[in-house]
Design a protein around this motif. Structure first.
Motif, PDB file in Angstrom:
ATOM      1  N   PHE A 212       0.814  -1.219   0.000  1.00 18.27           N
ATOM      2  CA  PHE A 212       0.000   0.000   0.000  1.00 18.27           C
ATOM      3  C   PHE A 212       0.849   1.272   0.000  1.00 18.27           C
ATOM      4  O   PHE A 212       0.390   2.325   0.414  1.00 18.27           O
ATOM      5  N   GLN A 213       2.082   1.157  -0.463  1.00 20.09           N
ATOM      6  CA  GLN A 213       2.963   2.324  -0.448  1.00 20.09           C
ATOM      7  C   GLN A 213       2.416   3.475  -1.288  1.00 20.09           C
ATOM      8  O   GLN A 213       2.633   4.648  -0.966  1.00 20.09           O
ATOM      9  N   ARG A 214       1.718   3.143  -2.359  1.00 18.56           N
ATOM     10  CA  ARG A 214       1.186   4.186  -3.234  1.00 18.56           C
ATOM     11  C   ARG A 214      -0.208   4.656  -2.809  1.00 18.56           C
ATOM     12  O   ARG A 214      -0.790   5.525  -3.462  1.00 18.56           O
ATOM     13  N   TRP A 215      -0.727   4.062  -1.772  1.00 18.34           N
ATOM     14  CA  TRP A 215      -2.057   4.446  -1.287  1.00 18.34           C
ATOM     15  C   TRP A 215      -1.904   5.526  -0.217  1.00 18.34           C
ATOM     16  O   TRP A 215      -1.082   5.412   0.686  1.00 18.34           O
ATOM     17  N   THR A 216      -2.741   6.535  -0.288  1.00 18.60           N
ATOM     18  CA  THR A 216      -2.800   7.516   0.794  1.00 18.60           C
ATOM     19  C   THR A 216      -3.665   6.945   1.910  1.00 18.60           C
ATOM     20  O   THR A 216      -4.497   6.051   1.658  1.00 18.60           O
ATOM     21  N   PRO A 217      -3.496   7.411   3.135  1.00 16.91           N
ATOM     22  CA  PRO A 217      -4.363   6.935   4.220  1.00 16.91           C
ATOM     23  C   PRO A 217      -5.846   7.133   3.904  1.00 16.91           C
ATOM     24  O   PRO A 217      -6.676   6.286   4.242  1.00 16.91           O
ATOM     25  N   GLY A 218      -6.148   8.233   3.219  1.00 17.41           N
ATOM     26  CA  GLY A 218      -7.541   8.487   2.848  1.00 17.41           C
ATOM     27  C   GLY A 218      -8.062   7.456   1.860  1.00 17.41           C
ATOM     28  O   GLY A 218      -9.208   7.002   1.973  1.00 17.41           O
TER      29      GLY A 218
END
Length: 296
Positions: free
Chosen positions: A73-79
């Motif tokens: 999930f490195q490319r995922w923002t927390p949102g």
């Protein structure tokens, strides 16, 4: 005179015959409708169960990725991640609602009292609080979604019921009744309140209460809300989705357990931002096994 009397008798016999034929036809139609509804309800329940199973698998998969492979999930923002997990939760809750609606439709058409061909399975519950927590768990998500604090089960209050509390486990009958009551409480509670489930013992009777703080239940509606299809004016004005059969089904199931289900008129509670909060309680009363029958 004799001819006239014979004519009257013949007319009466014909009338009775037609009434019997129409009644038989009506019964056949009802039987056909019930069989059809039973099949459809089971198919819907299976379909919603499959959706819930898939959503649960995705939840577990995402949790494992987060725990063991965080680089996924490195490319995922927390949102973005929160949005994704929230949507999975929505699918779970929708599947639960759909399955409960299908079960309620079935019970409204074919109540347990009419199913004389079923050998109902009974069980004595050793840990009643755990059973209530299991039922309440399905409603924690919808409660949070409506900004309700939680569905709280007062575990200590249920201890006196342990080993003396006997319910029908076939088709999750008892769970369906309590689930309908908690679902009703969640629908009509106001945000930033709490749904509370507690118990007590009165003589040989178990008393289970489901409390919520929200819209007002008038004394004139405390019986009518258990009628098939009825929804109080305040409930309709609140725009909460409903069919008017959940409470009807819950009462029938409780009565099949030789118990009673009642609603108490609301008591005026807090006033928040100019809005009156009302305290409403639904009460289930069920017979307990004698103390000497209590499981070790």
């Amino acid at each position: 005179i004799e001819v006239t009397m014979l004519e009257h008798f013949a007319a009466a016999i014909a009338h009775a015959f037609n009434n019997r034929r129409l009644d038989d036809k009506r019964r056949d139609n009802l039987a056909t409708q019930r069989v059809w509804l039973e099949k459809v309800s089971h198919q819907l329940t299976q379909a919603f169960g499959a959706v819930r199973g898939h959503a649960s698998n995705i939840q577990e998969f995402v949790h494992e990725l987060q725990q063991f492979y965080p680089e996924s999930f490195q490319r995922w923002t927390p949102g973005d991640l929160k949005w994704f997990t929230d949507r999975i939760d929505d699918v779970m809750y929708s599947a639960n609602n759909g399955a409960r609606l299908a079960a309620n439709l079935l019970r409204s058409a074919i109540g347990p009292k009419n199913q004389t061909n079923i050998e109902w399975e009974w069980a004595v519950i050793g840990d009643v609080a755990a059973l209530m927590i299991e039922i309440a768990r399905d409603f924690q998500g919808p409660a949070q979604k409506r900004k309700i604090g939680r569905v709280f089960v007062d575990t200590d209050s249920f201890k006196a019921l342990n080993g003396r509390f006997r319910i029908i486990t076939t088709d999750g009958l008892f769970k369906q009744a309590i689930g309908n009551l908690i679902d009703n409480a969640v629908k009509y509670a106001y945000p930033r309140t709490e749904i509370r489930v507690d118990a007590s013992v009165e003589g040989q009777i178990a008393v289970i209460n489901i409390h919520n703080e929200g819209i007002e239940l008038l004394s004139s509606d405390t019986e009518r809300i258990f009628e098939y299809g009825y929804r109080a004016t305040a409930a309709q004005d609140f725009y909460a989705p409903g069919t008017g059969i959940g409470l009807y089904v819950a009462r029938e199931i409780v009565e099949f357990h030789d118990g009673t289900l009642t609603a108490n008129p609301s008591r005026r509670g807090r006033v928040i931002n100019g809005v009156n909060h009302y305290l409403t309680t639904f009460t289930v009363m069920l017979p307990l096994l004698p103390a000497e029958s209590k499981a070790p």
